[in-house]
Design a protein around this motif. Structure first.
Motif, PDB file in Angstrom:
ATOM      1  N   ASN A   3       0.857  -1.186   0.000  1.00 40.29           N
ATOM      2  CA  ASN A   3       0.000   0.000   0.000  1.00 40.29           C
ATOM      3  C   ASN A   3       0.889   1.230   0.000  1.00 40.29           C
ATOM      4  OD1 ASN A   3      -1.875   1.959   0.243  1.00 40.29           O
ATOM      5  ND2 ASN A   3      -2.963   1.041   1.942  1.00 40.29           N
ATOM      6  N   SER A   6       0.085   4.661   1.697  1.00 38.14           N
ATOM      7  CA  SER A   6       0.026   4.742   3.154  1.00 38.14           C
ATOM      8  C   SER A   6       1.399   5.032   3.765  1.00 38.14           C
ATOM      9  CB  SER A   6      -0.544   3.445   3.744  1.00 38.14           C
ATOM     10  OG  SER A   6       0.387   2.391   3.568  1.00 38.14           O
ATOM     11  N   ASN A 108     -14.368  -3.155  -7.546  1.00 44.16           N
ATOM     12  CA  ASN A 108     -14.465  -2.784  -6.122  1.00 44.16           C
ATOM     13  C   ASN A 108     -13.254  -2.009  -5.616  1.00 44.16           C
ATOM     14  OD1 ASN A 108     -17.035  -4.002  -5.723  1.00 44.16           O
ATOM     15  ND2 ASN A 108     -16.003  -5.991  -5.716  1.00 44.16           N
ATOM     16  N   PRO A 110     -11.841   1.163  -3.974  1.00 36.12           N
ATOM     17  CA  PRO A 110     -12.398   2.261  -3.182  1.00 36.12           C
ATOM     18  C   PRO A 110     -12.193   3.646  -3.794  1.00 36.12           C
ATOM     19  CG  PRO A 110     -11.296   0.698  -1.750  1.00 36.12           C
ATOM     20  CD  PRO A 110     -10.981   0.291  -3.169  1.00 36.12           C
ATOM     21  N   SER A 113     -14.898   4.471  -6.093  1.00 38.00           N
ATOM     22  CA  SER A 113     -16.115   4.887  -5.376  1.00 38.00           C
ATOM     23  C   SER A 113     -16.036   6.357  -5.003  1.00 38.00           C
ATOM     24  CB  SER A 113     -16.313   4.046  -4.108  1.00 38.00           C
ATOM     25  OG  SER A 113     -16.650   2.733  -4.442  1.00 38.00           O
ATOM     26  N   LYS A 138     -19.566   6.764   1.235  1.00 35.87           N
ATOM     27  CA  LYS A 138     -19.557   5.863   2.395  1.00 35.87           C
ATOM     28  C   LYS A 138     -18.694   4.641   2.102  1.00 35.87           C
ATOM     29  CE  LYS A 138     -22.532   2.617   4.810  1.00 35.87           C
ATOM     30  NZ  LYS A 138     -23.860   2.012   4.837  1.00 35.87           N
ATOM     31  N   ASN A 139     -18.886   4.033   0.932  1.00 36.85           N
ATOM     32  CA  ASN A 139     -18.097   2.869   0.551  1.00 36.85           C
ATOM     33  C   ASN A 139     -16.607   3.210   0.518  1.00 36.85           C
ATOM     34  OD1 ASN A 139     -17.624   0.157  -0.469  1.00 36.85           O
ATOM     35  ND2 ASN A 139     -17.220   1.160  -2.415  1.00 36.85           N
ATOM     36  N   ALA A 140     -16.277   4.348  -0.050  1.00 38.41           N
ATOM     37  CA  ALA A 140     -14.873   4.760  -0.127  1.00 38.41           C
ATOM     38  C   ALA A 140     -14.309   5.035   1.272  1.00 38.41           C
ATOM     39  CB  ALA A 140     -14.737   5.997  -1.012  1.00 38.41           C
ATOM     40  N   VAL A 142     -15.270   3.907   4.300  1.00 32.94           N
ATOM     41  CA  VAL A 142     -15.072   2.724   5.145  1.00 32.94           C
ATOM     42  C   VAL A 142     -13.967   1.817   4.609  1.00 32.94           C
ATOM     43  CG1 VAL A 142     -17.424   2.742   6.071  1.00 32.94           C
ATOM     44  CG2 VAL A 142     -16.899   1.322   4.077  1.00 32.94           C
ATOM     45  N   ASN A 143     -13.547   2.074   3.376  1.00 34.74           N
ATOM     46  CA  ASN A 143     -12.453   1.300   2.791  1.00 34.74           C
ATOM     47  C   ASN A 143     -11.149   2.086   2.710  1.00 34.74           C
ATOM     48  OD1 ASN A 143     -13.447  -1.447   2.015  1.00 34.74           O
ATOM     49  ND2 ASN A 143     -15.064  -0.179   1.149  1.00 34.74           N
ATOM     50  N   GLY A 144     -11.044   3.149   3.525  1.00 40.20           N
ATOM     51  CA  GLY A 144      -9.765   3.812   3.707  1.00 40.20           C
ATOM     52  C   GLY A 144      -9.485   5.064   2.902  1.00 40.20           C
ATOM     53  N   GLN A 170     -20.485   2.170   9.404  1.00 38.98           N
ATOM     54  CA  GLN A 170     -19.401   1.191   9.586  1.00 38.98           C
ATOM     55  C   GLN A 170     -19.608  -0.021   8.726  1.00 38.98           C
ATOM     56  OE1 GLN A 170     -19.244   0.532  13.792  1.00 38.98           O
ATOM     57  NE2 GLN A 170     -18.602   2.609  14.208  1.00 38.98           N
TER      58      GLN A 170
END
Length: 170
Positions: A3, A6, A108, A110, A113, A138-140, A142-144, A170
């Motif tokens: 990642n 990050s 999928n 993020p 999204s 929301k999807n993006a 909750v996926n960071g 959540q």
């Protein structure tokens, strides 16, 4: 790295220098695609090197056209959407951006999204719809994708969104 985004800024500079100064040896196409993706990401945002959106766009485009199935290719397609949406390194083309975003949504990713949420929020290439934007944000979130949180807040302020509790995010 698994990642890359990050990593702290200084760590990203080290990764960029490793890729550019001592590129990977061998002819493994996936390694080359991964290295190109990392360089393109650095160039797009000016991480550890000067910002060069045109070079980043061209690298992302080369990765996309490689035909290799690889997570770096999937991410490169989403960054092509970013470039087309914002005119980074290429003339803005919202319809092309939406096409790449839809590909990313199908996988999928993020960030796709988040980009779709932005398009829906601002009405770029699609009808403006705060409720739909909130679903993608929301999807993006909750996926960071941290930036999605502030976009989600904007959706709450402008839309007719009523969730029973914050736990539903959540």
């Amino acid at each position: 790295p698994e990642n890359y985004m990050s990593l702290a800024h200084e760590e990203r500079k080290l990764v960029f220098n490793r890729i550019v100064v001592r590129p990977r040896k061998g002819k493994n196409d996936n390694d080359n695609i991964d290295a190109q993706y990392e360089v393109a990401s650095c160039k797009l945002f000016g991480i550890g090197t000067s910002k060069d959106a045109a070079m980043a766009f061209n690298l992302f485009k080369n990765i996309d056209e490689s035909g290799e199935y690889n997570i770096s290719r999937d991410l490169a397609q989403v960054y092509l959407a970013h470039c087309y949406l914002n005119g980074d390194g290429v003339a803005a083309d919202v319809s092309k951006a939406i096409g790449y975003i839809r590909q990313g949504l199908g996988k999928n990713i993020p960030l796709a999204s988040f980009l779709m949420a932005e398009c829906l929020f601002y009405g770029k290439g699609v009808g403006q719809n705060y409720d739909e934007a909130a679903k993608f944000a929301k999807n993006a979130a909750v996926n960071g994708v941290v930036k999605a949180q502030s976009l989600l807040n904007g959706c709450f302020k402008r839309g007719n969104l009523f969730w029973n509790s914050p736990r539903e995010l959540q």
